[in-house]
Enzyme design. Structure first.
Site, mmCIF file in Angstrom:
data_model
loop_
_atom_site.group_PDB
_atom_site.id
_atom_site.type_symbol
_atom_site.label_atom_id
_atom_site.label_comp_id
_atom_site.label_asym_id
_atom_site.label_seq_id
_atom_site.Cartn_x
_atom_site.Cartn_y
_atom_site.Cartn_z
ATOM 1 N N ASP A 4 0.834 -1.209 0.000
ATOM 2 C CA ASP A 4 0.000 0.000 0.000
ATOM 3 C C ASP A 4 0.869 1.259 0.000
ATOM 4 O O ASP A 4 0.548 2.245 -0.669
ATOM 5 C CB ASP A 4 -0.947 -0.012 1.215
ATOM 6 N N HIS A 15 -5.711 -3.465 5.598
ATOM 7 C CA HIS A 15 -5.558 -3.552 4.146
ATOM 8 C C HIS A 15 -6.970 -3.557 3.573
ATOM 9 O O HIS A 15 -7.563 -4.596 3.355
ATOM 10 C CB HIS A 15 -4.815 -4.843 3.789
HETATM 11 O O1 TXD Z 1 -1.555 -7.138 -0.057
HETATM 12 C C1 TXD Z 1 -1.901 -8.284 0.012
HETATM 13 N N1 TXD Z 1 -1.810 -8.930 1.175
HETATM 14 C C2 TXD Z 1 -2.398 -8.998 -1.181
HETATM 15 C C3 TXD Z 1 -3.191 -10.186 -0.973
HETATM 16 C C4 TXD Z 1 -2.097 -8.586 -2.490
HETATM 17 C C5 TXD Z 1 -2.432 -9.353 -3.566
HETATM 18 C C6 TXD Z 1 -3.134 -10.623 -3.436
HETATM 19 N N2 TXD Z 1 -3.605 -10.887 -2.127
HETATM 20 C C7 TXD Z 1 -4.197 -12.180 -1.820
HETATM 21 O O2 TXD Z 1 -3.235 -13.210 -1.955
HETATM 22 C C8 TXD Z 1 -5.315 -12.620 -2.726
HETATM 23 O O3 TXD Z 1 -6.531 -11.969 -2.406
HETATM 24 C C9 TXD Z 1 -5.365 -14.107 -2.426
HETATM 25 O O4 TXD Z 1 -6.049 -14.356 -1.214
HETATM 26 C C10 TXD Z 1 -3.870 -14.461 -2.224
HETATM 27 C C11 TXD Z 1 -3.249 -15.141 -3.435
HETATM 28 O O5 TXD Z 1 -3.472 -14.382 -4.596
HETATM 29 P P1 TXD Z 1 -3.048 -14.947 -6.042
HETATM 30 O O6 TXD Z 1 -3.347 -13.876 -7.021
HETATM 31 O O7 TXD Z 1 -1.694 -15.539 -5.994
HETATM 32 O O8 TXD Z 1 -4.109 -16.130 -6.219
HETATM 33 P P2 TXD Z 1 -3.987 -17.415 -7.146
HETATM 34 O O9 TXD Z 1 -3.223 -17.108 -8.385
HETATM 35 O O10 TXD Z 1 -5.356 -17.960 -7.272
HETATM 36 O O11 TXD Z 1 -3.091 -18.418 -6.292
HETATM 37 C C12 TXD Z 1 -3.498 -19.010 -5.111
HETATM 38 C C13 TXD Z 1 -2.880 -20.385 -5.075
HETATM 39 C C14 TXD Z 1 -3.422 -21.332 -6.173
HETATM 40 O O12 TXD Z 1 -2.344 -21.841 -6.962
HETATM 41 C C15 TXD Z 1 -4.100 -22.449 -5.394
HETATM 42 O O13 TXD Z 1 -3.990 -23.734 -6.005
HETATM 43 C C16 TXD Z 1 -3.337 -22.381 -4.085
HETATM 44 O O14 TXD Z 1 -3.192 -20.988 -3.821
HETATM 45 N N3 TXD Z 1 -4.024 -23.045 -2.970
HETATM 46 C C17 TXD Z 1 -3.377 -23.799 -2.075
HETATM 47 N N4 TXD Z 1 -2.069 -24.086 -1.938
HETATM 48 C C18 TXD Z 1 -1.724 -24.900 -0.922
HETATM 49 N N5 TXD Z 1 -2.615 -25.416 -0.048
HETATM 50 C C19 TXD Z 1 -3.930 -25.149 -0.146
HETATM 51 N N6 TXD Z 1 -4.796 -25.672 0.734
HETATM 52 C C20 TXD Z 1 -4.351 -24.305 -1.199
HETATM 53 N N7 TXD Z 1 -5.553 -23.842 -1.594
HETATM 54 C C21 TXD Z 1 -5.346 -23.076 -2.688
#
Ligand code: TXD
Length: 312
Positions: A152, A179
């Site tokens: 941010d 956030h």
């Molecule tokens: O400022 C911040 N904190 C953020 C937060 C900025 C950007 C994104 N933000 C959050 O991060 C967003 O709202 C999501 O909650 C997470 C991840 O975002 P991303 O864009 O990377 O999402 P994706 O591309 O869908 O990736 C999530 C991955 C995906 O490959 C799933 O298969 C995996 O998470 N996933 C898991 N991995 C391991 N174990 C479990 N249980 C699991 N479930 C889903």
């Protein structure tokens, strides 16, 4: 004498997880990177792709992809990105119910294997997910921190720099609080080359920058439609991981557990902290104006509601 290699685990091999891995490689901040995803082939494939960049970027460490937590053993830093991302029209709170289950599950598995690690939590809604990791891991408060403020603040700094036509790196500015819509981009403390922005920009311009910062995530989601920001979120997490792995003691805005600091207790909230080898080594407290206190209290209320919804 053999020195232990620095090990970084990134849980979630999606957009943010892979961006974080890519930045970690390009900055050469550790010797081992383990990318974990519930979809095994995804982590393996992404890790292979990332590892093949090594000859071009000079990284000589080891990168593996897996869904087996045994391979994360003895990590120094664990970045949690696992979960669902926002789609247009969804608030960060809409993600809570699903992501709390995912974050609980990954925390249990990761914490068992790396009892001395420091968690950096990214999954949204971040201020509640970092609390979830804290409760489920049982780790001390200094070893659990949330990433939002670095991102941010980077957005805030970018918008200030664009408005003034100056180098973004010369803008120093801090965003505190949740956030979400109530985040608090501090105007009084934002400077450009040491000069307060209030000396250089009109109130109207500053108000517009503050508003755009608060909405910056949604602005990107609105364009992408199928996901949310990932490049700068990944880098922001690596900025934090690097400070921990190299014991740099950077002062960065992070979601830290408060016990009386800024008059707030029992929640994680974005505040400036010193990040070093022990995680959050210090919360840097300073006097807020009554208006800033009032604005920050809205963050606290919103975070408390999120935390209640986790059921922890
Ligand atoms: O400022 C911040 N904190 C953020 C937060 C900025 C950007 C994104 N933000 C959050 O991060 C967003 O709202 C999501 O909650 C997470 C991840 O975002 P991303 O864009 O990377 O999402 P994706 O591309 O869908 O990736 C999530 C991955 C995906 O490959 C799933 O298969 C995996 O998470 N996933 C898991 N991995 C391991 N174990 C479990 N249980 C699991 N479930 C889903």
């Amino acid at each position: 004498m053999e020195t232990k290699s620095r090990k970084l685990t990134i849980i979630g091999a999606g957009a943010v997880g892979c961006a974080a891995a890519q930045w970690a490689i390009s900055r050469n901040i550790c010797e081992e990177i383990v990318l974990v995803d519930v979809v095994e082939g995804l982590a393996v494939g992404k890790a292979l792709d990332l590892s093949q960049s090594a000859p071009l970027c000079g990284f000589s460490g080891n990168i593996i992809g897996t869904s087996d937590y045994a391979l994360t053993k003895d990590s120094d830093v664990i970045i949690v990105t696992a979960g669902l991302a926002r789609k247009p029209g969804m608030s960060r709170d809409d993600l809570l119910e699903k992501n709390v289950q995912i974050v609980k599950d990954v925390t249990q598995k990761a914490a068992q294997n790396s009892p001395n690690a420091c968690f950096i939590v990214i999954t949204n809604p971040i201020d509640a997910m970092v609390y979830t990791v804290f409760k489920v891991s049982g780790f001390p408060k200094n070893k659990v921190v949330g990433m939002a403020g670095v991102l941010d603040s980077a957005r805030y700094r970018t918008f200030i720099a664009k408005e003034l036509g100056v180098a973004p790196k010369d803008v120093s500015a801090l965003v505190m609080g949740i956030h979400g819509d109530f985040m608090l981009p501090l105007v009084r403390l934002a400077t450009v080359g040491g000069i307060p922005i209030t000396e250089l920009l009109s109130k109207e311009k500053i108000d517009a920058i503050v508003k755009r910062t608060q909405q910056a995530g949604a602005e990107i989601v609105g364009h992408l439609k199928t996901g949310s920001a990932f490049v700068t979120p990944g880098l922001s997490a690596i900025e934090m991981a690097q400070s921990i792995l190299n014991d740099e003691k950077r002062i960065l805005p992070c979601a830290a557990y408060l016990e009386g600091e800024f008059g707030i207790s029992g929640v994680f909230l974005g505040v400036p902290v010193v990040l070093g080898k022990n995680g959050v080594e210090k919360i840097v407290e300073f006097e807020l104006t009554s208006e800033e206190k009032e604005l920050l209290s809205r963050s606290v209320e919103a975070v408390k509601k999120q935390v209640e919804a986790t059921g922890l």
